[in-house]
Design a protein around this motif. Structure first.
Motif, PDB file in Angstrom:
ATOM      1  N   ASP A   1     113.859  14.384  79.389  1.00  0.00           N
ATOM      2  CA  ASP A   1     112.655  14.461  80.215  1.00  0.00           C
ATOM      3  C   ASP A   1     111.551  13.522  79.737  1.00  0.00           C
ATOM      4  OD1 ASP A   1     113.765  16.528  81.761  1.00  0.00           O
ATOM      5  OD2 ASP A   1     113.185  17.996  80.237  1.00  0.00           O
TER       6      ASP A   1
ATOM      7  N   LYS B   1     111.222  10.292  79.294  1.00  0.00           N
ATOM      8  CA  LYS B   1     110.937   9.077  80.061  1.00  0.00           C
ATOM      9  C   LYS B   1     110.041   9.390  81.256  1.00  0.00           C
ATOM     10  CE  LYS B   1     113.097   5.357  82.648  1.00  0.00           C
ATOM     11  NZ  LYS B   1     114.315   4.882  83.297  1.00  0.00           N
ATOM     12  N   ASN B   2     110.353  10.468  81.980  1.00  0.00           N
ATOM     13  CA  ASN B   2     109.551  10.829  83.153  1.00  0.00           C
ATOM     14  C   ASN B   2     108.135  11.224  82.762  1.00  0.00           C
ATOM     15  OD1 ASN B   2     111.556  10.371  85.039  1.00  0.00           O
ATOM     16  ND2 ASN B   2     112.417  12.416  84.789  1.00  0.00           N
TER      17      ASN B   2
ATOM     18  N   LEU C   1     106.094   8.125  82.013  1.00  0.00           N
ATOM     19  CA  LEU C   1     105.690   7.417  83.230  1.00  0.00           C
ATOM     20  C   LEU C   1     104.457   8.064  83.856  1.00  0.00           C
ATOM     21  CD1 LEU C   1     109.140   6.683  84.912  1.00  0.00           C
ATOM     22  CD2 LEU C   1     107.560   5.025  83.935  1.00  0.00           C
ATOM     23  N   MET C   2     104.328   9.386  83.711  1.00  0.00           N
ATOM     24  CA  MET C   2     103.171  10.084  84.271  1.00  0.00           C
ATOM     25  C   MET C   2     101.918   9.880  83.428  1.00  0.00           C
ATOM     26  SD  MET C   2     104.648  13.657  85.725  1.00  0.00           S
ATOM     27  CE  MET C   2     105.938  14.080  84.590  1.00  0.00           C
TER      28      MET C   2
END
Length: 67
Positions: free
Chosen positions: A56, A58-59, A62-63
């Motif tokens: 999780d 990486k996601n 990005l946020m």
């Protein structure tokens, strides 16, 4: 290139560790319906912070473009 917007919901839920390499999160299941859960469970298993899983991470990064 324009500035990137931070997802405010993610910024409130995640924090970087001191080294900046890992992301910390709060543990689930300690918000309500706590009467039937033992004090031991609430103290040991549900207190404190946990690390975001590698799958999780990486996601989440990005946020949080500036974290």
């Amino acid at each position: 290139m324009p500035k990137l917007k931070t997802r405010r919901a993610a910024a409130k839920r995640f924090k970087l560790t001191g080294s900046g390499k890992k992301i910390a999160r709060r543990k689930a299941f300690k918000n309500h319906l706590l009467n039937h859960k033992s004090a031991e469970q609430k103290r040991r298993r549900l207190s404190g912070m946990a690390l975001v899983d590698k799958s999780d991470e990486k996601n989440v990064r990005l946020m949080l473009p500036y974290a």
